[in-house]
Design a protein around this motif. Structure first.
Motif, PDB file in Angstrom:
ATOM      1  N   UNK A  56       0.806  -1.227   0.000  1.00  0.00           N
ATOM      2  CA  UNK A  56       0.000   0.000   0.000  1.00  0.00           C
ATOM      3  C   UNK A  56       0.839   1.277   0.000  1.00  0.00           C
ATOM      4  N   UNK A  57       2.119   1.170   0.406  1.00  0.00           N
ATOM      5  CA  UNK A  57       2.937   2.389   0.472  1.00  0.00           C
ATOM      6  C   UNK A  57       3.663   2.667  -0.835  1.00  0.00           C
ATOM      7  N   UNK A  58       3.553   1.755  -1.813  1.00  0.00           N
ATOM      8  CA  UNK A  58       4.213   1.974  -3.093  1.00  0.00           C
ATOM      9  C   UNK A  58       3.177   2.327  -4.157  1.00  0.00           C
ATOM     10  N   UNK A  59       3.580   3.169  -5.097  1.00  0.00           N
ATOM     11  CA  UNK A  59       2.712   3.487  -6.223  1.00  0.00           C
ATOM     12  C   UNK A  59       2.585   2.245  -7.105  1.00  0.00           C
ATOM     13  N   UNK A  60       1.718   2.336  -8.106  1.00  0.00           N
ATOM     14  CA  UNK A  60       1.578   1.216  -9.045  1.00  0.00           C
ATOM     15  C   UNK A  60       2.943   0.884  -9.653  1.00  0.00           C
ATOM     16  N   UNK A  61       3.662   1.917 -10.103  1.00  0.00           N
ATOM     17  CA  UNK A  61       4.972   1.677 -10.700  1.00  0.00           C
ATOM     18  C   UNK A  61       5.931   1.051  -9.681  1.00  0.00           C
ATOM     19  N   UNK A  62       5.861   1.535  -8.450  1.00  0.00           N
ATOM     20  CA  UNK A  62       6.727   0.982  -7.399  1.00  0.00           C
ATOM     21  C   UNK A  62       6.417  -0.476  -7.127  1.00  0.00           C
ATOM     22  N   UNK A  63       5.130  -0.801  -7.126  1.00  0.00           N
ATOM     23  CA  UNK A  63       4.734  -2.190  -6.923  1.00  0.00           C
ATOM     24  C   UNK A  63       5.206  -3.071  -8.071  1.00  0.00           C
ATOM     25  N   UNK A  64       5.020  -2.581  -9.287  1.00  0.00           N
ATOM     26  CA  UNK A  64       5.403  -3.386 -10.449  1.00  0.00           C
ATOM     27  C   UNK A  64       6.914  -3.617 -10.443  1.00  0.00           C
ATOM     28  N   UNK A  65       7.653  -2.602 -10.009  1.00  0.00           N
ATOM     29  CA  UNK A  65       9.116  -2.712 -10.020  1.00  0.00           C
ATOM     30  C   UNK A  65       9.645  -3.537  -8.856  1.00  0.00           C
ATOM     31  N   UNK A  66       8.777  -3.905  -7.927  1.00  0.00           N
ATOM     32  CA  UNK A  66       9.236  -4.510  -6.672  1.00  0.00           C
ATOM     33  C   UNK A  66      10.200  -5.670  -6.867  1.00  0.00           C
ATOM     34  N   UNK A  67       9.890  -6.549  -7.815  1.00  0.00           N
ATOM     35  CA  UNK A  67      10.690  -7.765  -7.949  1.00  0.00           C
ATOM     36  C   UNK A  67      11.931  -7.608  -8.811  1.00  0.00           C
ATOM     37  N   UNK A  68      12.136  -6.410  -9.376  1.00  0.00           N
ATOM     38  CA  UNK A  68      13.296  -6.211 -10.247  1.00  0.00           C
ATOM     39  C   UNK A  68      14.524  -5.867  -9.418  1.00  0.00           C
ATOM     40  N   UNK A  69      15.594  -6.604  -9.657  1.00  0.00           N
ATOM     41  CA  UNK A  69      16.801  -6.351  -8.881  1.00  0.00           C
ATOM     42  C   UNK A  69      17.391  -4.987  -9.244  1.00  0.00           C
ATOM     43  N   UNK A  70      17.242  -4.586 -10.506  1.00  0.00           N
ATOM     44  CA  UNK A  70      17.863  -3.336 -10.969  1.00  0.00           C
ATOM     45  C   UNK A  70      16.813  -2.242 -11.124  1.00  0.00           C
ATOM     46  N   UNK A  71      15.853  -2.187 -10.155  1.00  0.00           N
ATOM     47  CA  UNK A  71      14.686  -1.333 -10.375  1.00  0.00           C
ATOM     48  C   UNK A  71      14.988   0.156 -10.450  1.00  0.00           C
ATOM     49  N   UNK A  72      16.180   0.566 -10.056  1.00  0.00           N
ATOM     50  CA  UNK A  72      16.492   1.999 -10.132  1.00  0.00           C
ATOM     51  C   UNK A  72      17.100   2.418 -11.464  1.00  0.00           C
TER      52      UNK A  72
END
Lengths: 251, 204
Positions: free
Chosen positions: A86-102
Motif C-alpha cells: 500500500x505504500x508503493x505506487x503502481x509503478x513501485x509495486x510493479x518494479x518490486x521484484x526487479x533487482x535493478x529497479x532503479x
C-alpha cells in the motif's frame, strides 16, 4: 523463454489430513493449463508448492531441469487478492521484484508492462486509489515484469465482476502472447478455464488427484460464443458432476 | 525562560534516548523469535511498573543532577514506542511477506522493504504516545530536586504563592506539548499518505 513444468506424485498432508493424494501433471513450455476442481480440494495448495512458498511435501516438482526447493525467480505468482504494497505506487509495486529497479532500463520495462495491462494513466497512483480490477491488473503487471518462465495464477479474477473479468482474461492472454511463459491457472470458473487454457485439468476432492484432462482445441483468438467451447464447458460440468455423485455414492 | 529551555532540552534528549532504544530493542524483538522469548516476558513485567516508581531508585543511583531526570523521561518514552513497534511488526500482513518471498527476498531484505514500511504507522503512534509521556515525566522529574525547569518553577511558585507564575508554567507546558505533538503529526501525515483510513480520507 519458457520451461516445462513437471509434477510427479505430489502428496501433501495438513495435520495428518491428506490434501493432495499423488498429483501428476506435465505442463509443456509455453502451455496454458487450467486446474479446476471443487472448492477446498487443494488447488491453491498445489500452487503454493509449485511456487516454493511451502516446501513440505512428498513427490517431485521440476521447473525445467531444476527441482523446486524454495521460491525461485523463474516462477511468478498472481494471488487471489492483489496483495499490492500500500505504500508503493503502481509503478513501485510493479518494479518490486526487479533487482535493478532503479536503472532507466528497468523504468522503461516497468512503464511498458503497466501499459500492457492498460494502467498507464495510473502508474503513479497509490493502491488505495485503484478499483479492484485495476489493483489486480497491477498485480498481474508485477508478476509479468520479471518475465518468469512459469507463471502461476490462483483464482486471480475471482473477486471481480463478469465484465472486468473478461477484460482481464484478455489482458492476460495479451501478456502471455508477448513472451509465452508456461502458465498454470487455478480457477473455478469453467468459462474462464475453456476460454484461456490449452488443457483443463480436473482435480478430485480431498485428497486431490488428477481425474481428467480435457484438451481445448479451438485456436486463439477464441470466441467466447464458440459452440466448441460451450460443449467443452458442458463436458467439464458433467465430469465435475460425476465426481460429486461418485462421492455421494461412496459417502 | 531559562526554565522552559531546561525542560524542553530534557524532553528532547530523554525522548530521543528512550525512543531510539525502544526502536532498537523493538526491532530485535519483532524480528527474532528467540529474542522475543528471552526479552518479552521481562519487558511486559517492567512495563507494569509505574514509571514514577523508578524515581527514588534513580535519584539514589544517579544523584540529583541531570542523569536521573533524563533517565526517567527516557523510561517514560521507551515503553509506548517499544510496545507499539513490536505489535506493529508482529501484525505485518503475512500475505505481503509472501509476495516478497516469491521474489526470492530473505530476512534482511524483507525487513527493509516490507516489514519496516508496514509497521511505520504503529511506530509513529508509539512515538506520539511516547512524546506525551516524556512531557509528563519531565515535570515529575523536576519536582524532585531541580534548580531549573517548568516542574521546578511550579513547586517553587507554590511555596511562594506565585499563582501567576504557576499559570505561566502551565500554559508553557500546554503550548510546548501541543507544538511537539503537531510536529510529529505532520511527520506522520507526510509519511503515511498511502494509508487508506478515515484519517487520511478526511485530510485528503
Amino acid at each position: 523463454m519458457s520451461t516445462p513444468l513437471r509434477l510427479a506424485n505430489i502428496r501433501k498432508r495438513y495435520d495428518g489430513f491428506a490434501v493432495l493424494g499423488g498429483v501428476d501433471l506435465d505442463v509443456d513450455a509455453g502451455e496454458i493449463v487450467a486446474v479446476v476442481g471443487p472448492s477446498g480440494c487443494g488447488k491453491s495448495t498445489l500452487l503454493r508448492l509449485i511456487s516454493g512458498l511451502d516446501t513440505r511435501f512428498d513427490g517431485r516438482i521440476a521447473v525445467g531441469e531444476r527441482d523446486v526447493r524454495g521460491p525461485d525467480r523463474a516462477v511468478g505468482v498472481v494471488f487471489q487478492e492483489p496483495r499490492l504494497f500500500p505504500w508503493l505506487s503502481v509503478a513501485g509495486n510493479v518494479a518490486f521484484g526487479l533487482a535493478d529497479r532503479d536503472t532507466s532500463r528497468a523504468q522503461v520495462l516497468v512503464r511498458e508492462t503497466i501499459d500492457v495491462v492498460g494502467l498507464a494513466p495510473f502508474a503513479n497512483a497509490l493502491p488505495k486509489e485503484l478499483s479492484g480490477g485495476m489493483a489486480q491488473r497491477a498485480a498481474l503487471a508485477r508478476a509479468l515484469v520479471t518475465e518468469p518462465q512459469v507463471l502461476l495464477l490462483d483464482e486471480p479474477f475471482n473477486a471481480l465482476d463478469a465484465f472486468t473479468r473478461m477484460r482481464l482474461q484478455d489482458h492476460l492472454l495479451a501478456a502471455w502472447s508477448r513472451y509465452r511463459p508456461t502458465l498454470v491457472l487455478v480457477t473455478h470458473d469453467l468459462d474462464e478455464a475453456v476460454y484461456l487454457a490449452d488443457r483443463v485439468v480436473l482435480l478430485t476432492d480431498r485428497p486431490a488427484r488428477v481425474t481428467d484432462v480435457l484438451r481445448v482445441v479451438p485456436a486463439r483468438p477464441r470466441d467466447r460464443r464458440d459452440p466448441n467451447l460451450l460443449g467443452l464447458r458442458v463436458a467439464l460440468l458433467e465430469a465435475l458432476h460425476l465426481e460429486r455423485s461418485e462421492l455421494d455414492a461412496a459417502g | 525562560m531559562q526554565d522552559a529551555v531546561a525542560t524542553i532540552g530534557r524532553v528532547f534528549i530523554g525522548f530521543a534516548i528512550g525512543s531510539l532504544l525502544a526502536i532498537a530493542l523493538g526491532t530485535l524483538t519483532g524480528s527474532s523469535r528467540r529474542v522475543e522469548q528471552a526479552v518479552e516476558p521481562t519487558m511486559q513485567a517492567l512495563r507494569t511498573v509505574p514509571t514514577l516508581a523508578w524515581a527514588p531508585l534513580l535519584l539514589l543511583w544517579l544523584g540529583i543532577d541531570e542523569p536521573p531526570k533524563l533517565t526517567l523521561v527516557a523510561i517514560g518514552a521507551f515503553f509506548p514506542v517499544y510496545v507499539n513497534l513490536v505489535s506493529g511488526i508482529t501484525n505485518v500482513d503475512r500475505k505481503l511477506v509472501e509476495v516478497a518471498r516469491v521474489y526470492g527476498l530473505r530476512g534482511r531484505e524483507i525487513a527493509r522493504r516490507v516489514v519496516i514500511p508496514a509497521s511505520l504507522p504503529s511506530l509513529l503512534t508509539g512515538l506520539r504516545l511516547g512524546l506525551s509521556q516524556a512531557w509528563l515525566f519531565v515535570v515529575v522529574a523536576e519536582f524532585f530536586g531541580a534548580s531549573a525547569g517548568l516542574g521546578f518553577r511550579l513547586t517553587d511558585s507554590q511555596q511562594s504563592s506565585r499563582v501567576d507564575l504557576m499559570f505561566v508554567a502551565l500554559v508553557c507546558l500546554a503550548l510546548f506539548g501541543k507544538l511537539s505533538d503537531s510536529a510529529l503529526r505532520a511527520l506522520e501525515h507526510r509519511a503515511l499518505r498511502w494509508r487508506d483510513t478515515l484519517g487520511t480520507e478526511r485530510s485528503a
